[in-house]
Design an enzyme around this catalytic site. Sequence first.
Site, short mmCIF file in Angstrom:
data_model
loop_
_atom_site.label_atom_id
_atom_site.label_comp_id
_atom_site.label_asym_id
_atom_site.label_seq_id
_atom_site.Cartn_x
_atom_site.Cartn_y
_atom_site.Cartn_z
N GLU A 1 38.98 39.76 44.90
CA GLU A 1 40.03 40.66 45.39
C GLU A 1 39.51 41.18 46.72
O GLU A 1 38.74 42.13 46.78
CB GLU A 1 40.27 41.81 44.41
CG GLU A 1 41.38 42.73 44.90
CD GLU A 1 41.31 44.14 44.34
OE1 GLU A 1 42.37 44.72 44.05
OE2 GLU A 1 40.19 44.67 44.20
N ASP B 1 36.34 42.87 41.79
CA ASP B 1 37.11 43.99 42.30
C ASP B 1 36.56 44.46 43.65
O ASP B 1 35.34 44.52 43.85
CB ASP B 1 37.04 45.14 41.29
CG ASP B 1 37.90 46.32 41.66
OD1 ASP B 1 39.13 46.16 41.71
OD2 ASP B 1 37.34 47.41 41.90
#
Length: 552
Positions: free
Chosen positions: A274, A212
Amino acid sequence: MTAANSAPTSHDRDWWRQAVVYQVYPRSFADSNGDGIGDLPGLTSRMDYLADLGVDAVWLSPFYPSALADGGYDVADYRDVAPELGTLADFDALVAAAKARGLKVVVDIVPNHTSDLHVWFQEALASPPGSAARARYIFRDGLGPDGAEPPSDWISHFGGPAWTRVPDGQWYCHLFAPEQPDLDWGNPEVHEDFLTTLRFWADRGVDGYRVDVAHALAKDLSEPLRSKPTLEDEGVPLDGTDPLYDRDEVHEIYAEWRREVFDRYDPPRTAVAEAFAPSERRALYARPTELGQAFNFDLLKADFGAEDFRTVIDFCLGEAERAGSSTTWVLSNHDVVRHATRYGLPRGVDLDAWLMGEGQVPPLDEAQGLRRARAATLLMLALPGSSYLYQGEELGLHEVADIPLGALQDPIWLRTLNTKKGRDGARVPLPWSDEGASYGFGSGAAWLPQPAAFSRTAVSAQRGAAGSTLELYTQALRLRRTLQGPESLTWLPAGDEVLHLERPGGWHCVMNFGSDPAPLPEGQLLLSSAAAPVVDQLPGETTVWLTRPRPA
C-alpha cells in the site's frame, strides 16, 4: 521454514500474478460466539463459501491485539491474535481450512508504527531520553525556550501535529493517531524484529503480506528536521528525497525482506505494497527484488467512463511491465465508500458530505450504482493481473450511510470533531441470512447496526437466484479461471462509450459505459453483467464476455 523435495511449479511460485484475492475485515465477516464481533473461527466456518465463490486467496485485515484506535492498525503485539477474535490455534485452524480448499492466505503487516500499548513503547515511556528503548521510536526535544513547541511542522493524517509530548518534556512522532507511534527504521533492532515477525507468520503457512503505509517507513531524521506541512499526496518529489514519504531508502528495507525472508521459503512468499507514492515511482515497490506487487488505486478513483478507464488500464499495465511485476485492480476496500454506491451518485460528489447527510443529498440511484458496479467488476476481472475483492461486494452491498451517530466506531468521527463519519459504512457486518438479529452474522446483534435492506441482499437470498450479484461473481470467477492466459490484452475498435479488449485465446470483454445500447460483437456470449438476457445489442452500463471464432 518449508523444505520441498523438488522445485515448486511455476503456478506455485507465481500464483499471485493473476490471482483473485478476497479481503476479509475479520470483525465484520462472521461471528462464531454471539458477542457481536466477527472472529477467526467465524471466518473458518465460512471457508466453503469462499472456495465456492472461486477466489484464489483470502487476505485478512489486522487481527492482532489492538485497542482499536485505528480499526486494528494500532498493533500491540505483531505475533498474536486479539483475544476477542480468537487464538493462535484458531489462526492455525483457519490456515489449514484454507489450504484444504486450495486457498492462499495473506495477512496485513503494519511496519510504520506500533500501538502505544506495544511493549516497546511502554518501555520507551518508562525510559529516559536518549535510551535504547526510545531509540526504537522517533523521540525528539521540542522547539522554543522551554521545548513546548513540536519538533517540526509535520502533520498527522488524523489532523493536528504529528507530535505528542510525554511527561518528561520530549515529543514522539506519529504520522497517524497519537496511539500509533512511528518506529525509527534507522534502528537495526527494528529491522530484526520485523524479519522475525515475517518469519513467524510464514512458518504458520502464510503465503503473502499486504504492507500497510509501505511508502512511509524511511524518514529523513537529520537535524534540524526538515519542513513538511503536507501529507503524501501533496507535492512529493520524484527523486525520492521527500522528508517523510517515498524516500529511496525505503527500498533497501523491502530488498532486505525479499533477501532474508521471502526468497528463503519454497515457494517464495510475496507481498503487495500500500504505497501512496507518485504514480511514476509506485512500480519500484513491485520489483521482483522487493515486494512483488503494489496496489494501484487508479481504477478505484477513476470516474465511470470509457476514456477514464482505458487511460488507467494502459498506464497500470505499462507500469507493471516496467517493474517485471503484475498489476493490481481494486474497486472497493475497507477504507472507501463501496463502489456500488459511488457509481450511483453524481460525478464529483463530496462523499464525506454525502455521508454526513445520511446519504440523502444528493439521492442515491441504487439501481444504477449496482448496474454500473456489476459492469465495472466484470471488466476488472477480465484484465491481466490480480483482482482484489472486498467482502460483501459480491452481494452488491451499498455503503450504509445512515448509521446512527451514537453507534459510530471509526476514530475519525471523534478526531475530526464530528465532521467526518469515517469508514464504518463500508465495515458493517455481512448478511448471511435474510432473517435473524444480525442476518446470520451471529446469534445476536452485530457491533455495527445493519440496515433492513440486508435481508434482500443476504447470501441466502441470492444463492442460486438467477441474475443475482452473488451468482454473477461466482460464474465470473469460475469462467475466469478457465479463460485466463498470458498477461496481455489487445484493444479493438469500439464506439466512444465502449471498451472492447481481447485476451489471449480469443477471450473478449466488451463494456458499454453509455446509457444507450451499443452494437454487440459477434461471438459466443459467455457471461453478461445485465440481469436480463442480452440478445442483439449490448445494453447501456453493461459488460459481456464472449469468445469469437478464429479466422479460417
